[in-house]
Design an enzyme around this catalytic site. Structure first.
Site, short mmCIF file in Angstrom:
data_model
loop_
_atom_site.label_atom_id
_atom_site.label_comp_id
_atom_site.label_asym_id
_atom_site.label_seq_id
_atom_site.Cartn_x
_atom_site.Cartn_y
_atom_site.Cartn_z
N ARG B 49 0.65 -1.51 -0.05
CA ARG B 49 0.47 -0.05 0.37
C ARG B 49 0.86 0.77 0.38
O ARG B 49 1.33 1.85 0.69
CB ARG B 49 -0.98 -0.06 1.79
CG ARG B 49 -1.46 -1.52 1.12
CD ARG B 49 -2.83 -0.88 1.98
NE ARG B 49 -1.95 -1.32 3.69
CZ ARG B 49 -1.75 -2.32 4.10
NH1 ARG B 49 -2.66 -3.14 3.67
NH2 ARG B 49 -1.27 -2.84 5.27
N LYS B 207 12.91 -19.76 15.34
CA LYS B 207 13.48 -18.92 15.30
C LYS B 207 14.42 -20.82 16.30
O LYS B 207 15.55 -20.83 15.81
CB LYS B 207 14.12 -18.24 16.73
CG LYS B 207 13.38 -17.09 15.65
CD LYS B 207 13.08 -16.40 16.85
CE LYS B 207 12.97 -14.66 16.54
NZ LYS B 207 12.20 -13.62 17.08
N GLY B 306 12.80 -4.96 16.40
CA GLY B 306 12.99 -3.83 16.33
C GLY B 306 12.84 -3.30 15.30
O GLY B 306 14.59 -4.00 14.98
#
Lengths: 430, 430
Positions: B49, B207, B306
């Site tokens: 978008r 993981k 992050g």
């Protein structure tokens, strides 16, 4: 390229580390071959005194002719674990001239002459790897060189010498004095008969030079590193640190200046808060904090010395060097493109913990405080204790250039009311 | 080889991580060029978008045609930070077919389909890098793959999900219940609106699969990983842990069996001693312990998630992929030569902390103890507390196969004197 033949490795030195390299190469031969893509063989082991060979070393490979070994045309990789400047430097030069790649743990040589070694490797199309030179088994140089290659490192702060960490840890946990703790370290094999290189900070300074060069993509020599050892750290310093909620560690600190235009590298004992992760690094362990722009704070922790852990780091490098030989690729060369200058210690911004013996009379504190103010050093805390006409003043400063702090101490020494400067120690890790 | 021209990078995805990759590529352009040996340019940014672009993203590079972007013949490296299986898998395939190397942070895809990705990279002579897929900014996969390439890893034990660590840390420090702590994590942006992937352990399990494959040079799929999340961890579990001198962490644990012939991978909450270095990993930080034959114990610590830290890991990989393009070299491919099978959870040897509500009458303890003995499980400690005809029994076992522990609990549930099993948690980290 090696066209499917096995790779031949010359091992220089067969002491505590070398004998473990030889042992692991033998016991892990199948794994090494699978990881490299070709068998990896020991072609020869150069020693000074063949009579002193360790158990399990293949005696038919042993030679006292190191120069002859590195000149052999069939040698692909030379592993140098002799240490010291010569003959290691000449042998490594010959290896490169011969087209062999070199894996070394020689921090002294790298700190003194790293750029020449890189240049020689480059000239002859060979690789230079040296993970084992800093922080033993801890993968540190490869992450700095490669994993953080897209980031900007601002600071490296670490415990990189196991001997001194063992001594300081013992002083902290038992209240022992320096010499008592050194004696224990020697008895347990953590300190050498002549501990100078460790306790005077030479070993850590060489590692700081290597770390600073890699972290900041520049060149830092051993002489550029400000160095103070731990021989003057007293039980009373450690007790003072405790009262402040700190412990004392020998730190290697590499920093980029705030304006990004220079770097500093230094090794000295410092107080760090007990809450800092480095404070809990015990015994002979090593740990290194890395602060990078994007990655933030990273810590790497593990065994920094010892034959087996160091051999692990060397074998990791050996696999990389051999893989490159097999594929015709090249490992990373020197990255010193920033060429940032190294600033002197006086420019480093740090904090001081200063303990003064002073006359116990009115006006002393104000006189002392004025000296700090005159030098532009702001005081964080003062603790005053008096008895029998004598008093002690413990001052902790805010951050200031080291030169201003040194000047402050010099002026304090000249005051009539200051009987003596009992101790000075930097405070880090906040 | 690139013959001196600049390298072109296609970025797939421009959310939290992608926008930081774009930013760092722009702000660090000079450093990247110096480290790679050629300029590195963004060729295009594919988004779903375009209206939702973040500030600072170069809008002229943006396209919604991701397939078109990865098909461009001038693209050298594709950075994929869309996540999820499709369309990421198809786009990565096209990139490889096109000769481009791929840098991805896509743990789900790697855990599901890693071997096919490696095979495609290999077929087309391209590189596949994915440091950012596990533990964000922490250099972990490269050290495991390369620094420890000459060693033998026996165990990987880590906190690899920041969201759940934040929640458990809050529960531990404030006594909050799970839902209260989750609410805080959501409010602070540590948990997503739908936290399932994190709190049910799916993220950590992917993981663990990647870590186990790399650590043991084998193949481990997401389905091979035993998975338990943290939604059933109660304030009372945390309090029990405290009484034992422990804290509760969601751990990813990959182990090689004692006989070396199989591996296990699992994710579950576990009690670990407060003295264990992983116990002090706070908030959303990650840390991973690696135990290797020669290197001993290593720990890697840093920010596990992050946008900015993850972008650091991606840029490190990007530099490696670009350097390889410049020099014509190849990065490490899949290393799965051991092909060790993955054993089921029942074979894992672990310890249980079991809390039972029992009738407060004579003979109960002996009856309960007999159940443990019948299943071959040895008891380490028992704590008994009674009030008003009800009592609680807290049993901590010695190490035993998980299957025996599970069978023990099943039998206990069937005893008349056992009113209920209040909690079961494994104990790790000794």
């Amino acid at each position: 390229m090696t066209d499917g033949r096995s790779l031949k490795v010359a091992l220089l030195g067969c002491g505590v580390v070398g004998s473990q390299v030889a042992r692991l190469m033998t016991t892990h031969a199948a794994d090494l071959a699978a990881r490299v893509g070709a068998p990896v063989e020991l072609a020869g082991i150069a020693v000074r005194r063949p009579g002193r060979l360790r158990e399990g070393v293949l005696s038919e490979l042993v030679t006292t002719d190191a120069q002859g070994l590195v000149s052999r045309p069939d040698v692909d990789v030379v592993v140098e674990v002799i240490g010291g400047i010569e003959p290691a430097r000449s042998l490594i030069s010959t290896a490169f001239e011969n087209g062999a790649s070199v894996v070394t743990a020689n921090k002294a040589l790298l700190a003194e002459d790293g750029p020449s070694l890189y240049a020689a490797a480059d000239k002859y199309g060979a690789d230079l790897y040296f993970e084992a030179a800093v922080a033993g088994a801890i993968p540190l140089l490869r992450p700095l060189r490669e994993s953080l290659a897209g980031d900007s490192v601002n600071r490296v702060l670490g415990i990189v010498n196991g001997t001194t960490n063992f001594i300081l840890d013992r002083m902290d946990s038992s209240g022992a004095g320096y010499y008592e703790a050194l004696e224990e370290a020697t008895a347990l094999g953590y300190a050498e008969a002549d501990p100078t290189a460790d306790v005077e900070g030479f070993d850590a300074a060489a590692k700081a030079a290597i770390l600073a060069g890699i972290a900041f993509h520049t060149r830092v020599r051993l002489d550029d590193v400000h160095r103070e050892g731990i021989t003057e750290v007293t039980a009373s310093d450690i007790a003072s640190a405790r009262r402040m909620g700190c412990t004392v560690k020998l730190l290697a600190i590499c920093e980029r200046a705030a304006d990004g235009r220079s770097v500093t590298a230094r090794v000295h004992p410092a107080m760090i808060p007990l809450t800092h992760p480095l404070a809990s690094v015990r015994e002979a362990y090593n740990a290194v904090f890395v602060e990078a722009d994007a990655a933030g704070s990273l810590m790497f922790y593990g065994q920094g010395a010892g034959g087996v852990p160091t051999a692990s780091a060397i074998l990791g490098d050996l696999v990389a060097a051999c893989r490159n030989k097999v594929s015709g690729a090249r490992g990373p060369g020197e990255s010193a493109y920033t060429m940032l200058p190294v600033s002197p210690m006086g420019d480093v911004v740090t904090r001081y913990h200063i303990s003064l013996d002073v006359a116990d009379k009115p006006g002393v504190l104000s006189q002392v405080a004025a000296v700090f103010a005159d030098n532009g050093v702001s005081i964080d805390t003062v603790r005053q204790q008096g008895k029998d006409g004598e008093a002690s003043l413990v001052v902790v400063t805010h951050r200031a250039p080291d030169a201003a702090l040194t000047a402050t101490v010099e002026t304090l020494r000249g005051l009539d009311t200051v009987r003596g400067v009992a101790s000075i120690m930097r405070v880090e890790g906040e």
